[in-house]
Design a protein around this motif. Structure first.
Motif, short mmCIF file in Angstrom:
data_model
loop_
_atom_site.label_atom_id
_atom_site.label_comp_id
_atom_site.label_asym_id
_atom_site.label_seq_id
_atom_site.Cartn_x
_atom_site.Cartn_y
_atom_site.Cartn_z
N LEU A 1 35.77 5.08 -14.99
CA LEU A 1 35.54 3.61 -14.84
C LEU A 1 35.03 3.65 -13.14
N ALA A 2 35.67 4.34 -12.03
CA ALA A 2 35.02 4.65 -10.42
C ALA A 2 33.53 4.93 -11.13
N GLY A 3 33.33 5.23 -11.20
CA GLY A 3 32.10 6.04 -12.58
C GLY A 3 31.21 5.50 -12.10
N ALA B 1 21.79 2.68 -20.18
CA ALA B 1 23.21 2.88 -21.85
C ALA B 1 23.17 4.09 -20.70
N VAL B 2 22.42 5.42 -20.10
CA VAL B 2 22.64 6.56 -20.26
C VAL B 2 23.40 6.85 -18.97
N VAL B 3 22.64 5.76 -17.97
CA VAL B 3 22.84 6.58 -16.47
C VAL B 3 24.41 5.82 -16.10
N PRO B 4 25.03 5.16 -16.47
CA PRO B 4 25.94 4.49 -15.38
C PRO B 4 27.36 5.77 -16.32
N ASN B 5 27.27 5.46 -18.09
CA ASN B 5 27.70 6.71 -18.51
C ASN B 5 27.99 8.26 -17.69
N LEU B 6 26.65 8.65 -17.40
CA LEU B 6 26.37 9.76 -16.99
C LEU B 6 27.39 9.90 -15.39
N TRP B 7 27.05 8.52 -15.19
CA TRP B 7 27.37 8.50 -13.87
C TRP B 7 29.06 8.46 -13.81
N GLY B 8 29.42 8.05 -14.96
CA GLY B 8 31.18 8.04 -14.92
C GLY B 8 31.64 9.60 -15.69
N TYR C 1 30.01 6.89 -0.11
CA TYR C 1 30.76 5.68 -0.04
C TYR C 1 31.25 5.28 -0.60
N LEU C 2 30.08 5.47 -2.10
CA LEU C 2 30.52 3.82 -3.00
C LEU C 2 31.71 4.62 -4.00
N VAL C 3 31.29 5.63 -4.92
CA VAL C 3 32.17 5.74 -5.91
C VAL C 3 33.38 6.92 -4.91
N GLY C 4 33.62 7.67 -3.59
CA GLY C 4 35.15 7.30 -3.12
C GLY C 4 35.46 6.36 -3.22
N PHE C 5 35.15 5.22 -2.37
CA PHE C 5 35.86 4.25 -2.07
C PHE C 5 36.92 3.74 -3.28
N LEU C 6 36.02 3.54 -4.24
CA LEU C 6 35.96 3.76 -5.69
C LEU C 6 37.85 4.47 -6.80
N ASN C 7 37.65 5.62 -6.14
CA ASN C 7 37.85 6.83 -6.53
C ASN C 7 39.35 6.93 -5.18
#
Length: 137
Positions: free
Chosen positions: A11-13, A50-57, A125-131
């Protein structure tokens, strides 16, 4: 709060690219249907949406799973993701017979390092903050 740590990583990704792609899709729709800009991108918009957010996660889950063994920084781990997304995007474009504009080959040597820097900073910074907010960072 150790329950479902991979779900929290996923979810953070997906959060950052989902918000970004919603803004891009809104801008594209506005340009396409209000100003009649003739950009035939409808055929390939499904790939990034569809693919990019799922791959980030999934990439964030891999970071969480591999972090104890590899000791990569989150930013560097995120900067490696375009090396997977780029070839997948080219394959999707060729399957859908989407012509990549000729200027893209001239811009690529300059845009690729900028893209890697953007990915590095977004992940650091962004994903690290959410993590960190979700207790997995």
């Amino acid at each position: 709060m150790n329950k479902h740590r991979f779900l929290r990583a996923y979810l953070a990704g997906i959060c950052i690219p989902t918000i970004f792609l919603l803004v891009v899709a809104t801008g594209f729709t506005f340009l396409r249907y209000v100003y009649n800009v003739p950009v035939p991108i409808e055929r390939v918009i499904v790939f990034p949406m569809a693919v990019v957010p799922n791959l980030w996660g999934l990439w964030n889950i891999l970071f969480l799973a591999w972090h104890e063994r590899l000791h990569l920084s989150l930013g560097l781990h995120g900067a490696l993701l375009p090396f997977l997304l780029g070839p997948l995007g080219l394959i999707a474009a060729s399957i859908l017979s989407f012509q990549i504009p000729a200027f893209a080959t001239h811009v690529f040597p300059f845009a690729a390092p900028v893209g890697l820097i953007i990915y590095y900073l977004a992940w650091k910074y962004l994903v690290g903050f959410l993590n960190g907010e979700l207790g997995i960072g």
